[in-house]
Scaffold this motif. Structure first.
Motif, PDB file in Angstrom:
ATOM      1  N   LEU A 170     -12.735  -0.754   1.415  1.00  0.00           N
ATOM      2  CA  LEU A 170     -12.719  -1.247   0.042  1.00  0.00           C
ATOM      3  C   LEU A 170     -11.431  -2.007  -0.239  1.00  0.00           C
ATOM      4  O   LEU A 170     -11.443  -3.085  -0.852  1.00  0.00           O
ATOM      5  CB  LEU A 170     -12.866  -0.082  -0.940  1.00  0.00           C
ATOM      6  N   ALA A 171     -10.301  -1.457   0.219  1.00  0.00           N
ATOM      7  CA  ALA A 171      -9.014  -2.119   0.033  1.00  0.00           C
ATOM      8  C   ALA A 171      -8.964  -3.449   0.771  1.00  0.00           C
ATOM      9  O   ALA A 171      -8.416  -4.443   0.265  1.00  0.00           O
ATOM     10  CB  ALA A 171      -7.886  -1.207   0.515  1.00  0.00           C
ATOM     11  N   GLU A 172      -9.547  -3.478   1.955  1.00  0.00           N
ATOM     12  CA  GLU A 172      -9.578  -4.718   2.727  1.00  0.00           C
ATOM     13  C   GLU A 172     -10.351  -5.811   1.978  1.00  0.00           C
ATOM     14  O   GLU A 172      -9.900  -6.967   1.872  1.00  0.00           O
ATOM     15  CB  GLU A 172     -10.219  -4.460   4.083  1.00  0.00           C
ATOM     16  N   LYS A 173     -11.510  -5.440   1.446  1.00  0.00           N
ATOM     17  CA  LYS A 173     -12.313  -6.408   0.705  1.00  0.00           C
ATOM     18  C   LYS A 173     -11.621  -6.820  -0.592  1.00  0.00           C
ATOM     19  O   LYS A 173     -11.710  -7.975  -1.019  1.00  0.00           O
ATOM     20  CB  LYS A 173     -13.690  -5.819   0.413  1.00  0.00           C
ATOM     21  N   ALA A 174     -10.940  -5.850  -1.224  1.00  0.00           N
ATOM     22  CA  ALA A 174     -10.223  -6.151  -2.470  1.00  0.00           C
ATOM     23  C   ALA A 174      -9.117  -7.165  -2.230  1.00  0.00           C
ATOM     24  O   ALA A 174      -8.906  -8.079  -3.039  1.00  0.00           O
ATOM     25  CB  ALA A 174      -9.658  -4.860  -3.062  1.00  0.00           C
ATOM     26  N   LYS A 175      -8.400  -7.019  -1.122  1.00  0.00           N
ATOM     27  CA  LYS A 175      -7.335  -7.966  -0.792  1.00  0.00           C
ATOM     28  C   LYS A 175      -7.911  -9.357  -0.550  1.00  0.00           C
ATOM     29  O   LYS A 175      -7.331 -10.372  -0.965  1.00  0.00           O
ATOM     30  CB  LYS A 175      -6.565  -7.499   0.436  1.00  0.00           C
ATOM     31  N   GLU A 176      -9.050  -9.422   0.121  1.00  0.00           N
ATOM     32  CA  GLU A 176      -9.696 -10.712   0.371  1.00  0.00           C
ATOM     33  C   GLU A 176     -10.097 -11.382  -0.938  1.00  0.00           C
ATOM     34  O   GLU A 176     -10.061 -12.616  -1.052  1.00  0.00           O
ATOM     35  CB  GLU A 176     -10.925 -10.518   1.257  1.00  0.00           C
ATOM     36  N   LYS A 177     -10.437 -10.567  -1.936  1.00  0.00           N
ATOM     37  CA  LYS A 177     -10.865 -11.101  -3.230  1.00  0.00           C
ATOM     38  C   LYS A 177      -9.681 -11.425  -4.136  1.00  0.00           C
ATOM     39  O   LYS A 177      -9.839 -12.098  -5.149  1.00  0.00           O
ATOM     40  CB  LYS A 177     -11.799 -10.092  -3.913  1.00  0.00           C
ATOM     41  N   GLY A 178      -8.482 -10.943  -3.768  1.00  0.00           N
ATOM     42  CA  GLY A 178      -7.292 -11.234  -4.548  1.00  0.00           C
ATOM     43  C   GLY A 178      -6.841 -10.145  -5.482  1.00  0.00           C
ATOM     44  O   GLY A 178      -5.934 -10.354  -6.299  1.00  0.00           O
TER      45      GLY A 178
END
Length: 249
Positions: A170-178
């Motif tokens: 989830l954190a990985e995807k959140a970082k990709e989304k900004g």
């Protein structure tokens, strides 16, 4: 029953535990999945590790080991006090100020934590929801998407030993989304640190959740106090409607 008698989960099968409390084995497994475990055996293993730690740990009093049994509640509370003080001394005030500002200014906050970290994430979401709107608790059994969040949103993650993959992904995807990611974890080499903008680590000597929890709740309390001051908000625990809304989410 899990909190009242954890040894039952450590020693009995899912079917036996279910029968003792009047539910099916399937219900017990669903309960484990709701907490972020892959199954009953994974929950059982973690409970056994916690119980083993309780029975074998040597608590210190004023820096000296003690073999006294039963354990003194004063010794345990002093140990917690030492862990909290050590963690406070190693925390970066600039990181705390930045985390407070980001959460206050965020258009939405998502809080994640599974396994033993789930109660921490749950409580933090509850308390933060009393200070600002649009706070959400990550629940893996539901379809949680980041589509509703923006680069002005914040993800707060609690990730401790036996690191669940769900919050890390989830954190990985959140970082990709900004999204801005704030992590609470047990070591600077924890997997979650790769995706976190701010990392708060615990200064404690073991991997026991019994020692993680008091320190983490103290850190959360400090963060929430800062948010309350900066946002000029006051927590009113008499807001029964808001509290009920939280529990039925």
């Amino acid at each position: 029953m899990l909190l009242a008698d954890p040894t039952a989960f450590a020693a009995r099968s899912a079917k036996t535990v279910g029968e003792s409390i009047g539910v099916s084995e399937t219900m017990i497994i669903r309960f484990c999945n709701a907490l972020g475990y892959q199954g009953y055996s994974e929950l059982q293993q973690e409970i056994r590790e916690v119980i083993y730690d309780i029975r074998t740990a040597k608590w210190s009093n004023d820096g000296k080991e003690s073999d006294q049994s039963p354990y003194s509640f004063k010794q345990i509370m002093r140990w917690d006090q030492t862990n909290i003080e050590n963690t406070a001394n190693h925390m970066n005030p600039e990181d705390m100020d930045a985390a407070i500002s980001k959460i206050v200014d965020a258009d939405a906050v998502l809080v994640a934590g599974l396994h033993a970290a789930f109660p921490m994430a749950h409580w933090f979401t509850f308390a933060l929801d009393l200070l600002k709107k649009n706070c959400h608790l990550y629940r893996p059994e539901f379809s949680t998407h980041l589509g509703a969040f923006t680069d002005q949103s914040v993800l707060v993650v609690f990730s401790y030993y036996r690191y669940s993959l769900h919050p890390i992904r989830l954190a990985e995807k959140a970082k990709e989304k900004g999204l801005f990611v704030i992590a609470f974890t047990d070591t600077t080499i924890s997997p979650i640190t790769e995706y976190a903008d701010i990392v708060f680590t615990l200064e404690i000597p073991t991997r026991s959740i019994l020692q993680f929890a008091p320190v983490t709740f103290s850190m959360m309390n400090a963060l929430l106090s800062g948010i309350s001051v900066k946002s000029n908000a006051n927590i009113d625990f008499k807001e029964e409607d808001k509290i009920m809304d939280f529990f039925v989410q």
